[in-house]
Motif scaffolding. Structure first.
Motif, PDB file in Angstrom:
ATOM      1  N   LEU A   1       0.812  -1.215   0.000  1.00 27.43           N
ATOM      2  CA  LEU A   1       0.000   0.000   0.000  1.00 27.43           C
ATOM      3  C   LEU A   1       0.848   1.269   0.000  1.00 27.43           C
ATOM      4  CD1 LEU A   1      -2.828  -1.039   2.467  1.00 27.43           C
ATOM      5  CD2 LEU A   1      -2.952  -0.881  -0.015  1.00 27.43           C
ATOM      6  N   GLU A   2       2.153   1.145   0.170  1.00 26.94           N
ATOM      7  CA  GLU A   2       3.021   2.323   0.195  1.00 26.94           C
ATOM      8  C   GLU A   2       3.014   3.080  -1.132  1.00 26.94           C
ATOM      9  OE1 GLU A   2       7.401   0.566  -1.028  1.00 26.94           O
ATOM     10  OE2 GLU A   2       6.754   0.371   1.037  1.00 26.94           O
ATOM     11  N   TYR A   3       2.555   2.451  -2.189  1.00 25.67           N
ATOM     12  CA  TYR A   3       2.534   3.076  -3.510  1.00 25.67           C
ATOM     13  C   TYR A   3       1.420   4.112  -3.629  1.00 25.67           C
ATOM     14  CZ  TYR A   3       5.389  -0.983  -4.465  1.00 25.67           C
ATOM     15  OH  TYR A   3       6.360  -1.935  -4.414  1.00 25.67           O
ATOM     16  N   PHE A   4       0.522   4.143  -2.669  1.00 27.93           N
ATOM     17  CA  PHE A   4      -0.663   4.972  -2.776  1.00 27.93           C
ATOM     18  C   PHE A   4      -0.639   6.149  -1.812  1.00 27.93           C
ATOM     19  CE2 PHE A   4      -1.888   0.663  -4.064  1.00 27.93           C
ATOM     20  CZ  PHE A   4      -2.235   0.934  -5.374  1.00 27.93           C
ATOM     21  N   HIS A   5      -1.412   7.151  -2.147  1.00 25.31           N
ATOM     22  CA  HIS A   5      -1.586   8.332  -1.308  1.00 25.31           C
ATOM     23  C   HIS A   5      -2.109   7.886   0.058  1.00 25.31           C
ATOM     24  CE1 HIS A   5      -3.532  11.979   0.177  1.00 25.31           C
ATOM     25  NE2 HIS A   5      -2.688  12.641  -0.623  1.00 25.31           N
ATOM     26  N   PRO A   6      -1.749   8.585   1.127  1.00 19.23           N
ATOM     27  CA  PRO A   6      -2.222   8.201   2.458  1.00 19.23           C
ATOM     28  C   PRO A   6      -3.750   8.075   2.561  1.00 19.23           C
ATOM     29  CG  PRO A   6      -0.487   9.819   2.665  1.00 19.23           C
ATOM     30  CD  PRO A   6      -0.788   9.700   1.190  1.00 19.23           C
ATOM     31  N   ALA A   7      -4.476   8.922   1.859  1.00 14.15           N
ATOM     32  CA  ALA A   7      -5.946   8.830   1.903  1.00 14.15           C
ATOM     33  C   ALA A   7      -6.433   7.518   1.301  1.00 14.15           C
ATOM     34  CB  ALA A   7      -6.572  10.012   1.166  1.00 14.15           C
TER      35      ALA A   7
ATOM     36  N   GLU B   1      -3.529 -11.639  -2.838  1.00 19.34           N
ATOM     37  CA  GLU B   1      -2.261 -11.983  -3.491  1.00 19.34           C
ATOM     38  C   GLU B   1      -2.134 -11.325  -4.866  1.00 19.34           C
ATOM     39  OE1 GLU B   1       0.483 -15.691  -5.020  1.00 19.34           O
ATOM     40  OE2 GLU B   1      -1.344 -16.145  -3.905  1.00 19.34           O
ATOM     41  N   PRO B   2      -3.180 -11.343  -5.713  1.00 20.48           N
ATOM     42  CA  PRO B   2      -3.048 -10.654  -7.004  1.00 20.48           C
ATOM     43  C   PRO B   2      -2.746  -9.161  -6.847  1.00 20.48           C
ATOM     44  CG  PRO B   2      -4.924 -12.123  -7.058  1.00 20.48           C
ATOM     45  CD  PRO B   2      -4.449 -12.085  -5.632  1.00 20.48           C
ATOM     46  N   GLN B   3      -3.357  -8.512  -5.872  1.00 17.42           N
ATOM     47  CA  GLN B   3      -3.084  -7.094  -5.639  1.00 17.42           C
ATOM     48  C   GLN B   3      -1.643  -6.891  -5.179  1.00 17.42           C
ATOM     49  OE1 GLN B   3      -6.215  -6.482  -2.807  1.00 17.42           O
ATOM     50  NE2 GLN B   3      -7.631  -5.710  -4.367  1.00 17.42           N
ATOM     51  N   ALA B   4      -1.225  -7.686  -4.228  1.00 19.58           N
ATOM     52  CA  ALA B   4       0.128  -7.552  -3.680  1.00 19.58           C
ATOM     53  C   ALA B   4       1.203  -7.795  -4.738  1.00 19.58           C
ATOM     54  CB  ALA B   4       0.316  -8.524  -2.509  1.00 19.58           C
ATOM     55  N   ARG B   5       0.905  -8.643  -5.701  1.00 11.18           N
ATOM     56  CA  ARG B   5       1.881  -8.924  -6.762  1.00 11.18           C
ATOM     57  C   ARG B   5       1.800  -7.914  -7.901  1.00 11.18           C
ATOM     58  NH1 ARG B   5       1.767 -15.142  -8.112  1.00 11.18           N
ATOM     59  NH2 ARG B   5       3.558 -14.479  -9.330  1.00 11.18           N
ATOM     60  N   ALA B   6       0.598  -7.391  -8.161  1.00 11.03           N
ATOM     61  CA  ALA B   6       0.414  -6.475  -9.292  1.00 11.03           C
ATOM     62  C   ALA B   6       0.930  -5.074  -8.997  1.00 11.03           C
ATOM     63  CB  ALA B   6      -1.058  -6.412  -9.683  1.00 11.03           C
ATOM     64  N   TRP B   7       0.634  -4.535  -7.834  1.00 10.49           N
ATOM     65  CA  TRP B   7       0.981  -3.143  -7.547  1.00 10.49           C
ATOM     66  C   TRP B   7       2.463  -2.838  -7.684  1.00 10.49           C
ATOM     67  CZ3 TRP B   7      -2.778  -3.235  -2.886  1.00 10.49           C
ATOM     68  CH2 TRP B   7      -4.073  -2.989  -3.341  1.00 10.49           C
ATOM     69  N   PRO B   8       3.366  -3.655  -7.176  1.00 12.93           N
ATOM     70  CA  PRO B   8       4.786  -3.344  -7.380  1.00 12.93           C
ATOM     71  C   PRO B   8       5.189  -3.378  -8.864  1.00 12.93           C
ATOM     72  CG  PRO B   8       4.527  -4.892  -5.569  1.00 12.93           C
ATOM     73  CD  PRO B   8       3.194  -4.780  -6.242  1.00 12.93           C
ATOM     74  N   ALA B   9       4.643  -4.329  -9.617  1.00 12.06           N
ATOM     75  CA  ALA B   9       4.964  -4.416 -11.051  1.00 12.06           C
ATOM     76  C   ALA B   9       4.448  -3.189 -11.794  1.00 12.06           C
ATOM     77  CB  ALA B   9       4.373  -5.689 -11.651  1.00 12.06           C
ATOM     78  N   ILE B  10       3.243  -2.763 -11.458  1.00 17.56           N
ATOM     79  CA  ILE B  10       2.681  -1.571 -12.087  1.00 17.56           C
ATOM     80  C   ILE B  10       3.522  -0.354 -11.721  1.00 17.56           C
ATOM     81  CG2 ILE B  10       0.677  -0.032 -12.121  1.00 17.56           C
ATOM     82  CD1 ILE B  10      -1.042  -2.627 -11.683  1.00 17.56           C
ATOM     83  N   LYS B  11       3.932  -0.258 -10.475  1.00 12.89           N
ATOM     84  CA  LYS B  11       4.772   0.852 -10.014  1.00 12.89           C
ATOM     85  C   LYS B  11       6.080   0.913 -10.806  1.00 12.89           C
ATOM     86  CE  LYS B  11       6.568   3.971  -7.263  1.00 12.89           C
ATOM     87  NZ  LYS B  11       6.252   5.361  -7.412  1.00 12.89           N
ATOM     88  N   ARG B  12       6.630  -0.256 -11.132  1.00 11.93           N
ATOM     89  CA  ARG B  12       7.882  -0.300 -11.913  1.00 11.93           C
ATOM     90  C   ARG B  12       7.653   0.013 -13.386  1.00 11.93           C
ATOM     91  NH1 ARG B  12       8.469  -4.941  -8.586  1.00 11.93           N
ATOM     92  NH2 ARG B  12       7.833  -6.265 -10.308  1.00 11.93           N
ATOM     93  N   GLY B  13       6.397   0.187 -13.788  1.00  6.89           N
ATOM     94  CA  GLY B  13       6.089   0.500 -15.182  1.00  6.89           C
ATOM     95  C   GLY B  13       6.058  -0.712 -16.087  1.00  6.89           C
ATOM     96  N   GLU B  14       5.960  -1.894 -15.496  1.00 10.06           N
ATOM     97  CA  GLU B  14       5.925  -3.122 -16.289  1.00 10.06           C
ATOM     98  C   GLU B  14       4.523  -3.349 -16.848  1.00 10.06           C
ATOM     99  OE1 GLU B  14       7.183  -6.267 -13.695  1.00 10.06           O
ATOM    100  OE2 GLU B  14       9.125  -5.326 -13.322  1.00 10.06           O
ATOM    101  N   HIS B  15       4.454  -3.943 -18.031  1.00 11.01           N
ATOM    102  CA  HIS B  15       3.161  -4.393 -18.548  1.00 11.01           C
ATOM    103  C   HIS B  15       2.689  -5.488 -17.594  1.00 11.01           C
ATOM    104  CE1 HIS B  15       3.411  -2.221 -22.323  1.00 11.01           C
ATOM    105  NE2 HIS B  15       4.700  -2.504 -22.284  1.00 11.01           N
ATOM    106  N   THR B  16       1.471  -5.386 -17.141  1.00 16.21           N
ATOM    107  CA  THR B  16       1.002  -6.284 -16.091  1.00 16.21           C
ATOM    108  C   THR B  16      -0.344  -6.896 -16.452  1.00 16.21           C
ATOM    109  OG1 THR B  16       2.108  -4.852 -14.479  1.00 16.21           O
ATOM    110  CG2 THR B  16       0.537  -6.446 -13.616  1.00 16.21           C
ATOM    111  N   LEU B  17      -0.393  -8.192 -16.475  1.00 20.00           N
ATOM    112  CA  LEU B  17      -1.630  -8.927 -16.683  1.00 20.00           C
ATOM    113  C   LEU B  17      -1.964  -9.623 -15.365  1.00 20.00           C
ATOM    114  CD1 LEU B  17      -3.884 -10.137 -18.465  1.00 20.00           C
ATOM    115  CD2 LEU B  17      -2.288 -12.003 -18.981  1.00 20.00           C
ATOM    116  N   ILE B  18      -3.144  -9.351 -14.863  1.00 22.26           N
ATOM    117  CA  ILE B  18      -3.566  -9.971 -13.602  1.00 22.26           C
ATOM    118  C   ILE B  18      -4.578 -11.055 -13.933  1.00 22.26           C
ATOM    119  CG2 ILE B  18      -4.587  -9.577 -11.335  1.00 22.26           C
ATOM    120  CD1 ILE B  18      -3.883  -6.570 -11.735  1.00 22.26           C
TER     121      ILE B  18
END
Length: 65
Positions: free
Chosen positions: A4-10, A24-41
């Motif tokens: 959740l650190e990738y998101f605004h405090p609100a 688990e899908p959220q926890a794995r997807a958010w870091p990949a999206i943050k890195r700018g990777e193409h991400t398929l969930i």
């Protein structure tokens, strides 16, 4: 919940009030999206796929994530 650190405090506060933890899908997807990777969930029904993408899109739109 370091995912959740990738998101605004609100957004983090909102998420924590409504969900016990990222799926688990959220926890794995958010870091990949943050890195700018193409991400398929690909995951089971009601696993948080749509919310993963939606929160990421909102965060990117507003300069986060």
């Amino acid at each position: 919940m370091k995912e959740l650190e990738y998101f605004h405090p609100a957004v983090r506060d909102w998420f924590r009030k409504r969900f016990p933890a990222p799926t688990e899908p959220q926890a794995r997807a958010w870091p990949a999206i943050k890195r700018g990777e193409h991400t398929l969930i690909a995951a089971t029904y009601r696993s948080g796929k749509t919310l993963s993408a939606f929160l990421s899109a909102i965060a990117i739109w507003f300069g986060g994530c």
